[in-house]
Design an enzyme around this catalytic site. Sequence first.
Site, PDB file in Angstrom:
ATOM      1  CG  ASP A  90      76.400  29.958  54.795  1.00 47.56           C
ATOM      2  OD1 ASP A  90      75.696  29.289  55.561  1.00 47.56           O
ATOM      3  OD2 ASP A  90      77.106  30.913  55.188  1.00 47.56           O
TER       4      ASP A  90
HETATM    5  C1  GLC Z   1      77.989  31.444  58.434  1.00 48.73           C
HETATM    6  C2  GLC Z   1      76.507  31.173  58.521  1.00 48.73           C
HETATM    7  C3  GLC Z   1      75.663  32.220  57.871  1.00 48.73           C
HETATM    8  C4  GLC Z   1      76.326  33.568  58.057  1.00 48.73           C
HETATM    9  C5  GLC Z   1      77.591  33.549  57.242  1.00 48.73           C
HETATM   10  C6  GLC Z   1      78.414  34.838  57.433  1.00 48.73           C
HETATM   11  O1  GLC Z   1      78.712  30.280  58.196  1.00 48.73           O
HETATM   12  O2  GLC Z   1      76.064  29.882  58.085  1.00 48.73           O
HETATM   13  O3  GLC Z   1      74.354  32.174  58.470  1.00 48.73           O
HETATM   14  O4  GLC Z   1      75.470  34.612  57.630  1.00 48.73           O
HETATM   15  O5  GLC Z   1      78.431  32.437  57.535  1.00 48.73           O
HETATM   16  O6  GLC Z   1      78.879  34.904  58.738  1.00 48.73           O
END
Ligand code: GLC
Length: 754
Positions: free
Chosen positions: A266
């Site tokens: 993430d």
């Molecule tokens: C965010 C989310 C994830 C998302 C990523 C990119 O923090 O937790 O679901 O796809 O970052 O935006």
Amino acid sequence: MNKMKRIFVSAILITVCVFKTFSLEQVYLDETRPIDERVEDALSRMTIEEKVAMLHAQSKFSSAGVPRLGIPEFWTTDGPHGIRPEVLWDDWDQAGWTNDSCVAFPALTCLAATWNPDMAMLYGKSIGEEARYRKKDILLGPGVNIYRTPLNGRNFEYMGEDPYLAAKMVVPYIQGVQSNGVAACVKHYALNNHEANRHTTNVVVDDRALYEIYLPAFKAAVKEGGVWTIMGSYNLYKNQHACHNQYLLNDILKGEWGFDGVVVSDWGGTHDTYQAITNGLDMEFGSWTNGLSNGASNAYDNYYLAAPYQKLIREGKIGTQELEDKVRRILRLAFRTNMNKNRPFGSLCSPEHIEAASRIGEEGIVLLKNENNILPINMNKIKRIAVIGENAIKMMTVGGGSSSLKVKYELSPLDGIKKRFGDKAEIVYARGYVGDPSGEYNGVVTNQNLKDDRTNEEILSEAVEIAKQADVVIFVGGLNKSSYQDCEDSDRKGLGLPYNQDNVISKLAKVNKNIVVVNISGNAVAMPWVEDVAAVVQAWYLGTECGNAIASVLSGDVNPSGKLPMTFPVALSDVAAHAKGEYPGKLRNDGTDIVDCNYSEGIFVGYRWNDINRITPLFPFGHGLSYTKFKYGKPVVSSNTMALDDKIVIKVPVTNIGDCIGAEVVQLYINDLKSSLPRPIKELKDFKKIKLEPKQTIEVEFTITSDKLAFFDDNKHEWVAESGDFRVLIGSSATDIRQTVRFKLSDDSIIASK
Ligand code: GLC
């Protein structure tokens, strides 16, 4: 290694690379060759720098390819409900493109509420086409984290409280997306069940709950859906961050399940180079570095899997085995996506996508209550409709975190109602309350001016006045995508509706008994007024076609067939995590910021908890009314004893005894009457959605095999089905059981890892 030897080895390596690069047979570019041969050929041509560059972001949403070899870079995009507008190279803010508006599909709770895998396939194919057209290679969705608390800010992005339902609905979504040559990225793996302290929560959970509740949807995504990428979650498990976690990634995902795809972090979920190298992470995105302020030319060189990794290799402190495995996975992903010359071209904002969004929304709306058949609205009797509530006008596609979108359009509930009923009735609107008048996320604005300087009393009395004079009142309220509502990176503070809506609803119900409450939310909410209103409709976040979907159901153009994918509790204390005081966890007093969250309820989540504690919910899991009624006849069972590796077939006749076409979700639950370890009283193990003409009967057939009887024995670390008596409960919801049958499983059996 001495200097001479190093020079000799480097000379050999360079010769091999040069030879490989210019060797005539470029196997990696030959589509007719098996992917793994192409992978090995490409790998052999790459330098260490090129391999390490592939492992981490080069911009906010992209990672490097190998320009020299013509291997493209990867472009990722949020999110699970639609394709995020373009952001700046190195920032979250808008890039200001004018060709990146999209169709917002309904939130995944709505998709789950359809209980229709065909809708999931349609959804995945459609959103995959939008991603493909926008030249994105990895769609950062779907999310399947289990609904453990109704306060979780991101439940609207997920598929409810039951692992079997989530598993059945996520597979077709992934297959639909990937049919476009775009990778789905199932997330957030794993145990990311609330947003509070999301970067520092260490989840403590027993293996039974892990394997029976929190992993099945991810396992189905891998084993049945063939998902090409998976996203690690922010939280920790067994004190290791999930983005580089030996247990979740190496032991279970890549070991037990044989996952051959790519694990992405993430954004900002990576915290340690050694763990990132050895504990199964393949691509690092979004880690916050201040490389720019440190004067490094490129912040991304400071990522854990960037220069620090390369340095360890150069210094001989770590080998290249892990590096080669990561790059093999990434190259395999390339041949499945951006190096696949045969993939389709996609499409954006097509009539087909708008139709899909509308159909999924219509089929996911859940009719919770309908006293005196006030719904569908009878246009022969209704001449004046009062529409009240901020959610009748407030855009919901902007906000909520990374799933926020810039849409081609979003039809509001009020506009949908006007469009459907306006030529036959007078439609009058009043705000009723002021919630959140803002409308901006990441630089995308709603352009709605929801500012209202009147006092709450003035706003409420206006609403009461128009309610008095109306034939029917439609209150459209619920939650929204603001922080501490249905929004990423924060949880709700309580189960109740915000902005004093309970008081508004009660005041309206006092002056007009013909009141329909349309609740727009991704979560269960308390309804202290439920006895005072005639009807309640759960409308989720329906996206671009919201107003049309709601109007179709209210008018009866569509007969509602949605079923709740989660329990609506009466009070928070009815929910296991809260009853046991295990949310959001306890801060360690060891000077770290780690919060230990103990899932001490184990497997008893949702209706499983209600059953063993005899708790009556406000509305049960699997509940949803129709404008018609269904009768369940007596089941016919193929046998009352099931031998090992045998099966039992159960046929149950279901009849539409009403006078309009309708669809019913026939649910099958298993009850193991005697087991060596505690089991829930019932567990969903099958469902069938059937459409019936008036007076039509369909014989619904279920096949019971031993894997549907099994539980995870954490002592043996295996799925086992124990001999003995079982009950099969067939019903229209977790509490509306219509028929039961009993049978005996004659032998114990170890279920090969399902
Ligand atoms: C965010 C989310 C994830 C998302 C990523 C990119 O923090 O937790 O679901 O796809 O970052 O935006």
